[in-house]
Design a protein around this motif. Sequence first.
Motif, mmCIF file in Angstrom:
data_model
loop_
_atom_site.group_PDB
_atom_site.id
_atom_site.type_symbol
_atom_site.label_atom_id
_atom_site.label_comp_id
_atom_site.label_asym_id
_atom_site.label_seq_id
_atom_site.Cartn_x
_atom_site.Cartn_y
_atom_site.Cartn_z
ATOM 1 N N UNK A 1 0.841 -1.197 0.000
ATOM 2 C CA UNK A 1 0.000 0.000 0.000
ATOM 3 C C UNK A 1 0.876 1.247 0.000
ATOM 4 N N UNK A 2 2.127 1.093 0.443
ATOM 5 C CA UNK A 2 3.030 2.238 0.557
ATOM 6 C C UNK A 2 4.131 2.265 -0.496
ATOM 7 N N UNK A 3 4.445 1.096 -1.083
ATOM 8 C CA UNK A 3 5.560 0.997 -2.024
ATOM 9 C C UNK A 3 5.167 0.179 -3.249
ATOM 10 N N UNK A 4 5.816 0.481 -4.371
ATOM 11 C CA UNK A 4 5.787 -0.410 -5.531
ATOM 12 C C UNK A 4 7.020 -1.298 -5.449
ATOM 13 N N UNK A 5 6.880 -2.536 -5.857
ATOM 14 C CA UNK A 5 8.037 -3.420 -5.909
ATOM 15 C C UNK A 5 8.440 -3.565 -7.370
ATOM 16 N N UNK A 6 9.728 -3.381 -7.641
ATOM 17 C CA UNK A 6 10.242 -3.340 -9.002
ATOM 18 C C UNK A 6 11.435 -4.275 -9.137
ATOM 19 N N UNK A 7 11.793 -4.563 -10.393
ATOM 20 C CA UNK A 7 12.992 -5.359 -10.638
ATOM 21 C C UNK A 7 14.224 -4.574 -10.185
ATOM 22 N N UNK A 8 15.290 -5.264 -9.759
ATOM 23 C CA UNK A 8 16.508 -4.547 -9.333
ATOM 24 C C UNK A 8 17.138 -3.766 -10.475
ATOM 25 N N UNK A 9 17.858 -2.713 -10.112
ATOM 26 C CA UNK A 9 18.529 -1.900 -11.140
ATOM 27 C C UNK A 9 19.720 -2.631 -11.749
ATOM 28 N N UNK A 10 20.515 -3.275 -10.882
ATOM 29 C CA UNK A 10 21.747 -3.911 -11.339
ATOM 30 C C UNK A 10 21.437 -5.133 -12.199
ATOM 31 N N UNK A 11 22.025 -5.176 -13.376
ATOM 32 C CA UNK A 11 21.812 -6.311 -14.272
ATOM 33 C C UNK A 11 22.249 -7.617 -13.614
ATOM 34 N N UNK A 12 23.319 -7.568 -12.841
ATOM 35 C CA UNK A 12 23.831 -8.782 -12.184
ATOM 36 C C UNK A 12 22.852 -9.332 -11.152
ATOM 37 N N UNK A 13 21.932 -8.497 -10.697
ATOM 38 C CA UNK A 13 20.969 -8.936 -9.690
ATOM 39 C C UNK A 13 19.713 -9.536 -10.302
ATOM 40 N N UNK A 14 19.585 -9.434 -11.612
ATOM 41 C CA UNK A 14 18.369 -9.933 -12.251
ATOM 42 C C UNK A 14 18.539 -11.403 -12.611
ATOM 43 N N UNK A 15 17.587 -12.217 -12.215
ATOM 44 C CA UNK A 15 17.633 -13.647 -12.481
ATOM 45 C C UNK A 15 16.409 -14.042 -13.294
ATOM 46 N N UNK A 16 16.590 -15.007 -14.194
ATOM 47 C CA UNK A 16 15.470 -15.451 -15.027
ATOM 48 C C UNK A 16 14.442 -16.227 -14.222
ATOM 49 N N UNK A 17 14.903 -16.936 -13.215
ATOM 50 C CA UNK A 17 13.967 -17.762 -12.450
ATOM 51 C C UNK A 17 14.542 -18.064 -11.080
ATOM 52 N N UNK A 18 13.660 -18.458 -10.194
ATOM 53 C CA UNK A 18 14.069 -18.980 -8.900
ATOM 54 C C UNK A 18 13.961 -20.493 -8.964
ATOM 55 N N UNK A 19 14.938 -21.189 -8.430
ATOM 56 C CA UNK A 19 14.955 -22.647 -8.501
ATOM 57 C C UNK A 19 14.439 -23.263 -7.208
ATOM 58 N N UNK A 20 13.714 -24.378 -7.346
ATOM 59 C CA UNK A 20 13.385 -25.202 -6.197
ATOM 60 C C UNK A 20 14.468 -26.277 -6.132
#
Length: 406
Positions: free
Chosen positions: A363-382
Motif C-alpha cells: 500500500x506504501x511501495x511499488x516493488x520493481x525489478x533490481x537496477x543492477x543487471x547482475x541482480x536480475x535472475x530469469x527464475x528462482x529454482x526449487x
Amino acid sequence: MKVIYNRQSLKTSFYAGMGSWKGVTSTLGFVDYRSAAPTRNNLIQCFQNKNLETLVENLSAHIGEFCDLIRSKKGQDVDGIVLFRLLALYIVTDVLWGERKTLLSEESRRTPLFLRRFHAFSSYNATKSFIPGFDLYVRLFGTAKWKQLRQDCSDMDITAKEALKRWDEEGNRRDRDVLSMLRSMDDAEEKGARLPSDHIPAYMVEMLAAGSSTTSHTATFACWQLTRHPEAAKRLQQELFDQFPGEIQERKLMDLPYLDAVLRETMRLMPMIPGPLERYLPKDVTVDGIKVPAGVIASTAARDQGRLPNVYPEPGQWRPERWLNATEEMHLHWTPFGFGSRACPGSNLAMTELKYMIGILLRKFRVLEPRETAHRKASLDLWDVFVSSERSGQCWLRFEEIEPQK
C-alpha cells in the motif's frame, strides 16, 4: 494423502533427528501423533482466531519500522531474503515471547549474530538429520567453516535462554504472547503432563524456526513474482487503494480476495517446503492398481500437488486470479503447510502475518525489478527439499515509495 497422513502414521527417523535438540524432543521430533498431541493442540489453541488479535496487535508497528528501513534505502537494490527474514524474526519473537529487541535496527552489511545463529540452526540441523554420523564427522574432521556453523547452531541455546530470562524478569505479559499462553495452559495440566522448564528453550527455538522461514520466503517470492507480472501488481495495489484510500485498517487485510490469491498462488508454485514429507504407511493401500503394503515409506510433496494439471490448468504459470473462483480440489491439493493430522499448527498465524506484511508494504511501495543487471535472475529454482530459493540464497528487489493520493 488421507492414508499417508492419518493419526496412525509414523514419521521417519529424519524427523526424530530434526526435531531433537540437545537431548530434548520437541513437537516436530515425535514420530507418533499421540506423543506430539499435547503441545501441538496447545499451539493450535494459541493460534485460533480468538487469540490472534492479542498476538498480532503490534504487527503493524513492526511492519511500519520495516517500511522506514525500506524508505531509507531510497530505491537501492535490496536482498529480500535478508530483509524479510529480519522482519519475520522480529515479528515472531514478539508474538512468541514478547521480545522487545529490534532486529531491524541491527540490519547492516554485517549479519546480526542472532540471524547468523538462526541460519546455522536451520541449515546444520537439517544436514545432520539427513546424513547419519555427520555431526561426529564435523566435530572430529570438519573444516573451520563447518565447525563454526556447528558452534553457531549450538549457540541458539544461548539466544533462547537469554530471551527466556528476559521474559521471566518482566513477568507481566500473561496472555499477551504464545509463551504466556502455553505456560498458562501448562499450569492447568496434571503435574505429570507439564512441559519441564529446562525443555522450554528447545521449544522456543523450534517455534522460532517454524514461524519465520515460511513467512519470510513467501513474502520475498510474492514480491519477486509481482515484479515479473506488472498487471497483477497493479491489480493488487488497486485493491489496496480502493480498500484503504486513507489510513490502513489492518484487520480488513484478512478479507481482501486478490491479496489472498497472490499469496496462495505464490505458495502453490513456490512452497517453502517443496519436497516429500515421509511417513510409514499404517495400512495397505492400492495406487493405480498396485498394492503397496503397510510399513513402506510413502509421501506427497507440496510442489507436486500444486502442479497437477487436472487441478491447476497451466500449472507452471503464476496466475493469482485462478484463486478468485477456487474449486474444492484446488484447496485440497494446496499443501504448503502439510496435510492431515500433523499439518502445521501455526498456519493461521502465518497467513495473518503474510497478509499484514504484503498488504501494508504494497500500500506504501511499488516493488520493481533490481537496477543492477547482475541482480536480475530469469527464475528462482526449487533446488532443495526444504528450501525454495535462488542457489545463491539471495533474491534482489527494489522498492519505490508511492506518493500519497490527494
